[in-house]
Design an enzyme around this catalytic site. Structure first.
Site, PDB file in Angstrom:
ATOM      1  NE  ARG A  17      43.953 -17.132  -3.408  1.00  0.00           N
ATOM      2  CZ  ARG A  17      43.057 -16.457  -4.094  1.00  0.00           C
ATOM      3  NH1 ARG A  17      42.622 -15.292  -3.651  1.00  0.00           N
ATOM      4  NH2 ARG A  17      42.578 -16.907  -5.228  1.00  0.00           N
ATOM      5  CG  ASN A  35      46.867 -15.862  -4.902  1.00  0.00           C
ATOM      6  OD1 ASN A  35      47.280 -16.715  -4.138  1.00  0.00           O
ATOM      7  ND2 ASN A  35      46.020 -16.131  -5.882  1.00  0.00           N
TER       8      ASN A  35
END
Length: 96
Positions: A17, A35
């Site tokens: 990320r 996520n």
């Protein structure tokens, strides 16, 4: 161009990320990354087609500790940009 991209493989717990947020910001894209509970990472990219396509290519590689086994991308609706935090061009979002 707005694309929703889902990466599967070893993509959580490896800085994916943060990698996406850094690269997308560098390409001046709008969107978000998060996520998913199924172990995947999902991201929305909005911007010029060449920049979005470059970002998708970067997602296929991912950070050095990641292994992207599969990547799916599809056209997305502009309403999905509303998920990002107010005042941010690109946001890291909570897990869903």
């Amino acid at each position: 161009m707005i694309r929703l991209v889902t990466m599967r493989g070893r993509v959580q717990g490896v800085g994916f990320r943060a990698f996406v947020e850094f690269q997308a910001t560098g390409l001046d894209l709008e969107g978000w990354v998060r996520n998913r509970r199924d172990g995947s990472v999902e991201a929305l990219f909005s911007g010029p087609a060449d920049a979005v396509e470059a970002m998708i290519a970067l997602c296929r590689q991912g950070p050095s500790a990641a292994h992207v086994a599969a990547l799916a991308d599809e056209e997305a609706h502009p309403d999905q940009l509303r998920l990002r935090r107010a005042g941010e061009r690109f946001s890291g979002l909570p897990t869903v």
